[in-house]
Design a protein around this motif. Structure first.
Motif, mmCIF file in Angstrom:
data_model
loop_
_atom_site.group_PDB
_atom_site.id
_atom_site.type_symbol
_atom_site.label_atom_id
_atom_site.label_comp_id
_atom_site.label_asym_id
_atom_site.label_seq_id
_atom_site.Cartn_x
_atom_site.Cartn_y
_atom_site.Cartn_z
ATOM 1 N N GLU A 183 -17.803 -10.657 -49.637
ATOM 2 C CA GLU A 183 -17.976 -11.455 -48.789
ATOM 3 C C GLU A 183 -17.120 -13.337 -49.647
ATOM 4 O O GLU A 183 -17.427 -12.728 -50.790
ATOM 5 C CB GLU A 183 -18.672 -11.776 -48.168
ATOM 6 N N GLU A 184 -16.775 -14.200 -48.840
ATOM 7 C CA GLU A 184 -16.580 -14.993 -49.459
ATOM 8 C C GLU A 184 -18.057 -15.656 -50.340
ATOM 9 O O GLU A 184 -18.829 -16.117 -49.251
ATOM 10 C CB GLU A 184 -15.756 -16.121 -48.360
ATOM 11 N N LEU A 185 -17.311 -16.200 -51.994
ATOM 12 C CA LEU A 185 -18.719 -17.208 -52.055
ATOM 13 C C LEU A 185 -19.476 -18.101 -51.953
ATOM 14 O O LEU A 185 -21.147 -17.989 -50.834
ATOM 15 C CB LEU A 185 -18.708 -17.246 -53.435
ATOM 16 N N SER A 186 -18.322 -18.761 -50.913
ATOM 17 C CA SER A 186 -19.194 -19.894 -50.217
ATOM 18 C C SER A 186 -20.061 -19.710 -48.967
ATOM 19 O O SER A 186 -21.455 -20.473 -48.749
ATOM 20 C CB SER A 186 -18.644 -20.747 -49.888
ATOM 21 N N SER A 187 -19.849 -18.980 -48.339
ATOM 22 C CA SER A 187 -20.671 -17.633 -47.054
ATOM 23 C C SER A 187 -21.711 -17.304 -47.784
ATOM 24 O O SER A 187 -22.627 -16.399 -46.604
ATOM 25 C CB SER A 187 -19.744 -16.980 -46.580
ATOM 26 N N VAL A 188 -22.091 -16.702 -49.010
ATOM 27 C CA VAL A 188 -23.487 -15.805 -49.141
ATOM 28 C C VAL A 188 -24.234 -16.860 -50.115
ATOM 29 O O VAL A 188 -24.852 -16.229 -51.228
ATOM 30 C CB VAL A 188 -23.313 -14.819 -49.558
ATOM 31 N N MET A 189 -23.833 -17.933 -50.173
ATOM 32 C CA MET A 189 -24.981 -18.504 -51.703
ATOM 33 C C MET A 189 -26.590 -18.483 -51.491
ATOM 34 O O MET A 189 -26.751 -18.973 -50.628
ATOM 35 C CB MET A 189 -24.458 -20.425 -52.058
ATOM 36 N N GLY A 190 -27.488 -18.440 -52.485
ATOM 37 C CA GLY A 190 -28.486 -17.698 -52.223
ATOM 38 C C GLY A 190 -29.141 -16.596 -52.145
ATOM 39 O O GLY A 190 -30.289 -16.379 -51.750
ATOM 40 N N ARG A 191 -28.542 -15.595 -51.717
ATOM 41 C CA ARG A 191 -28.259 -14.611 -51.510
ATOM 42 C C ARG A 191 -29.044 -14.106 -52.331
ATOM 43 O O ARG A 191 -28.960 -13.514 -53.621
ATOM 44 C CB ARG A 191 -27.088 -13.413 -51.229
ATOM 45 N N ASP A 192 -29.995 -12.895 -51.912
ATOM 46 C CA ASP A 192 -30.733 -12.254 -53.207
ATOM 47 C C ASP A 192 -30.241 -10.731 -53.202
ATOM 48 O O ASP A 192 -28.759 -10.376 -52.543
ATOM 49 C CB ASP A 192 -31.971 -11.604 -52.438
ATOM 50 N N GLU A 193 -29.929 -10.571 -54.705
ATOM 51 C CA GLU A 193 -29.513 -9.727 -55.569
ATOM 52 C C GLU A 193 -29.503 -8.398 -54.877
ATOM 53 O O GLU A 193 -28.798 -7.390 -54.942
ATOM 54 C CB GLU A 193 -29.685 -9.635 -57.053
ATOM 55 N N GLN A 194 -30.613 -7.818 -55.248
ATOM 56 C CA GLN A 194 -31.013 -6.774 -55.068
ATOM 57 C C GLN A 194 -30.438 -6.399 -53.370
ATOM 58 O O GLN A 194 -30.438 -5.124 -52.917
ATOM 59 C CB GLN A 194 -32.620 -6.391 -54.345
ATOM 60 N N SER A 195 -30.400 -7.124 -52.219
ATOM 61 C CA SER A 195 -29.547 -6.901 -51.692
ATOM 62 C C SER A 195 -27.708 -5.955 -51.748
ATOM 63 O O SER A 195 -27.875 -5.905 -50.734
ATOM 64 C CB SER A 195 -29.651 -7.967 -50.384
ATOM 65 N N GLU A 196 -27.593 -7.063 -52.372
ATOM 66 C CA GLU A 196 -25.963 -6.312 -52.768
ATOM 67 C C GLU A 196 -26.362 -5.163 -53.984
ATOM 68 O O GLU A 196 -25.037 -4.096 -53.682
ATOM 69 C CB GLU A 196 -25.520 -6.905 -54.373
ATOM 70 N N TYR A 197 -27.312 -4.127 -53.758
ATOM 71 C CA TYR A 197 -27.505 -2.513 -54.103
ATOM 72 C C TYR A 197 -27.821 -1.735 -52.976
ATOM 73 O O TYR A 197 -28.837 -1.580 -52.059
ATOM 74 C CB TYR A 197 -28.656 -2.284 -55.199
ATOM 75 N N PRO A 198 -26.946 -0.755 -52.942
ATOM 76 C CA PRO A 198 -27.173 -0.122 -51.271
ATOM 77 C C PRO A 198 -28.302 0.358 -51.838
ATOM 78 O O PRO A 198 -28.476 0.850 -52.595
ATOM 79 C CB PRO A 198 -25.407 0.568 -50.757
ATOM 80 N N VAL A 199 -28.665 0.947 -50.684
ATOM 81 C CA VAL A 199 -30.283 2.254 -50.852
ATOM 82 C C VAL A 199 -29.737 3.712 -49.717
ATOM 83 O O VAL A 199 -29.395 3.569 -48.644
ATOM 84 C CB VAL A 199 -30.940 1.791 -50.253
ATOM 85 N N TYR A 200 -29.520 4.538 -50.935
ATOM 86 C CA TYR A 200 -29.154 5.560 -49.915
ATOM 87 C C TYR A 200 -30.060 6.772 -49.299
ATOM 88 O O TYR A 200 -30.900 6.708 -50.375
ATOM 89 C CB TYR A 200 -27.750 6.641 -50.495
ATOM 90 N N SER A 201 -29.558 7.056 -48.376
ATOM 91 C CA SER A 201 -30.640 8.112 -48.099
ATOM 92 C C SER A 201 -29.805 9.478 -47.381
ATOM 93 O O SER A 201 -28.624 9.621 -48.365
ATOM 94 C CB SER A 201 -30.698 8.446 -45.832
ATOM 95 N N ARG A 202 -30.528 10.988 -47.619
ATOM 96 C CA ARG A 202 -30.254 11.983 -48.174
ATOM 97 C C ARG A 202 -28.841 12.140 -47.206
ATOM 98 O O ARG A 202 -29.082 12.209 -46.111
ATOM 99 C CB ARG A 202 -31.503 13.023 -47.993
ATOM 100 N N GLY A 203 -28.114 12.931 -47.625
ATOM 101 C CA GLY A 203 -26.984 13.387 -47.354
ATOM 102 C C GLY A 203 -25.652 12.055 -47.069
ATOM 103 O O GLY A 203 -24.562 12.527 -46.458
ATOM 104 N N ALA A 204 -25.590 11.510 -47.786
ATOM 105 C CA ALA A 204 -24.954 9.740 -47.518
ATOM 106 C C ALA A 204 -23.361 10.590 -49.029
ATOM 107 O O ALA A 204 -22.648 9.961 -48.873
ATOM 108 C CB ALA A 204 -25.678 9.001 -48.516
ATOM 109 N N PHE A 205 -24.175 11.262 -49.674
ATOM 110 C CA PHE A 205 -23.065 11.706 -50.131
ATOM 111 C C PHE A 205 -23.621 13.498 -50.385
ATOM 112 O O PHE A 205 -24.771 14.440 -50.353
ATOM 113 C CB PHE A 205 -23.088 11.666 -51.852
ATOM 114 N N SER A 206 -22.233 13.602 -49.653
ATOM 115 C CA SER A 206 -22.358 15.714 -49.858
ATOM 116 C C SER A 206 -21.409 16.345 -50.565
ATOM 117 O O SER A 206 -20.056 15.850 -50.090
ATOM 118 C CB SER A 206 -22.856 16.433 -48.354
ATOM 119 N N THR A 207 -21.313 17.601 -50.997
ATOM 120 C CA THR A 207 -20.539 18.276 -51.388
ATOM 121 C C THR A 207 -20.264 20.010 -50.880
ATOM 122 O O THR A 207 -21.973 20.651 -50.819
ATOM 123 C CB THR A 207 -20.348 18.946 -52.605
#
Length: 430
Positions: free
Chosen positions: A84-108
């Motif tokens: 996102e453009e930086l100006s549009s997300v000022m003040g956003r919490d850092e933890q929201s920028e790290y995705p949380v994966y459910s089982r099966g988000a990756f598979s082989t």
């Protein structure tokens, strides 16, 4: 960047997944892929063809997967999608920028070879990826054949930490003789940063955020997970081996790789060129605060130092704010310098690109850049008593210019350093 350099080894906070189970079934054999650049005839990160390994020397986890499927519908929704453009997300919490994966988000289709004794303490985001990976054969809405680097960046606008990411990516990425491009997938969801464009310049392919992938499952024929920068062999956070015996050849190859990517390998050092880094606060990420209260490690009178140095015969001193320059222009500027002067900060990471007979004066005693200088054969001299005050390390201060001058002429310095500064300043201090 101006984020504070992390000095501990704690795991980043984004450590949650919906399922901690890991398919640990081990394949009967794993082919070890050779890298074009070796370290004492044995590259420190030989990687399995389909699985994970730990480096016993560097305590680093590295993984590679064949036919990896990524399902973005199994990545939990958050306010951040990345880019996102930086100006549009000022003040956003850092933890929201790290995705949380459910089982099966990756598979082989076949089980990953993941040893039970895999070193986990410094795996960071790889723990979450492995916990969310299952063995299953699923359809792919899209298949990508280019080798693809996957990485979670923790301090994405900080040059020092990004340098450790680039180094790890360089170590892991395949040096394909036919010149095939290597794509990059950011597993984080950070806003646009000032170093983002460097990734595509270095590795040649497209750069994309994982949350931008199309739905329906995207399959990657050759997925390479870059070890987190905190576990890099060039990171100050990696305390598991003797840094004095680091693989200097591999560091040299990395430097050449970056220089060639920007066509700067033939840039010569300019005699008596001095670059002074002016560290000033600026908006780099959504949590940036730029008023004087938060001016980290700033020095208020560097312009006076520049003026004083430029009075010396033949000296060309330049006070610069690196964040205002394109990355390639930053590297060129530093590579031309015979002397680099700066307060402790991520911008000093550029000393990796200086010529061997160059030198650095750093206003603080800290292992980050003394190690870089040692590996590159560059003279590093810390000045850390001249500006210590009762204030915190993160407030504006001033440097005592006469002390800098005395450092440049002091007789007690080693023969190598005395010779160097004598060459820079000629007879001015005779």
């Amino acid at each position: 960047g101006k984020t504070k350099l992390r000095k501990d080894n704690r795991k980043p906070k984004n450590s949650n997944t919906n399922n901690d189970a890991i398919d640990r079934k081990t394949l009967s054999s794993s082919k070890v892929l050779k890298h074009q650049f070796d370290c004492q005839n044995n590259h420190p990160m030989p990687r399995p063809e389909h699985g994970c390994r730990s480096s016993s020397k560097f305590m680093t986890v590295y993984c590679q997967a064949k036919n990896l499927r990524v399902d973005v519908s199994l990545i939990q929704d958050s306010s951040a999608v990345g880019g996102e453009e930086l100006s549009s997300v000022m003040g956003r919490d850092e933890q929201s920028e790290y995705p949380v994966y459910s089982r099966g988000a990756f598979s082989t289709p076949t089980p990953l070879d993941v040893p039970t004794d895999l070193y986990r303490e410094k795996a960071h985001y790889l723990n979450e990826v492995l916990s969310a990976t299952e063995t299953a054969t699923k359809t792919c809405a899209e298949t990508r054949s280019n080798p693809t680097l996957f990485i979670t960046r923790y301090e994405y606008v900080n040059l020092y930490h990004t340098m450790t990411d680039w180094f790890n990516a360089f170590v892991m990425h395949p040096m394909n003789p036919n010149g095939a491009k290597v794509d990059v997938i950011f597993l984080d969801a950070h806003a646009k940063g000032n170093l983002d464009s460097v990734w595509s310049r270095l590795f040649g392919g497209t750069v994309e955020y994982v949350k931008h992938l199309p739905k329906g499952g995207v399959c990657f024929e050759d997925a390479i997970f870059v070890p987190p920068g905190y576990s890099s062999m060039i990171s100050v956070n990696n305390n598991f081996y003797d840094k004095s015996n680091a693989c200097k050849g591999l560091v040299k190859d990395f430097v050449s790789f970056v220089l060639q990517s920007y066509n700067l390998q033939n840039v010569k050092m300019v005699p008596r060129r001095i670059v002074i880094i002016d560290r000033v606060p600026y908006v780099a990420h959504p949590r940036s605060q730029v008023d004087s209260k938060y001016a980290e490690r700033s020095i208020s009178n560097l312009h006076k130092l520049e003026k004083r140095l430029n009075k010396m015969p033949g000296v060309d001193a330049r006070l610069v704010q690196l964040e205002k320059l394109d990355f390639g222009d930053q590297v060129r500027l530093i590579r031309e310098a015979e002397l680099l002067i700066g307060n402790h900060g991520a911008g000093l990471s550029h000393l990796l690109f200086m010529h061997k007979n160059a030198s650095v004066l750093e206003f603080e005693k800290d292992p980050h850049f003394s190690e870089f200088a040692q590996w590159r054969g560059i003279t590093h001299h810390p000045i850390y008593d001249s500006y210590q005050t009762s204030l915190s390390n993160y407030f504006v201060r001033f440097v005592l210019i006469p002390e800098v001058e005395s450092i440049l002429k002091m007789d007690s310095m080693t023969k190598k350093v005395s010779s160097l500064f004598g060459r820079i300043f000629g007879k001015i201090y005779a």
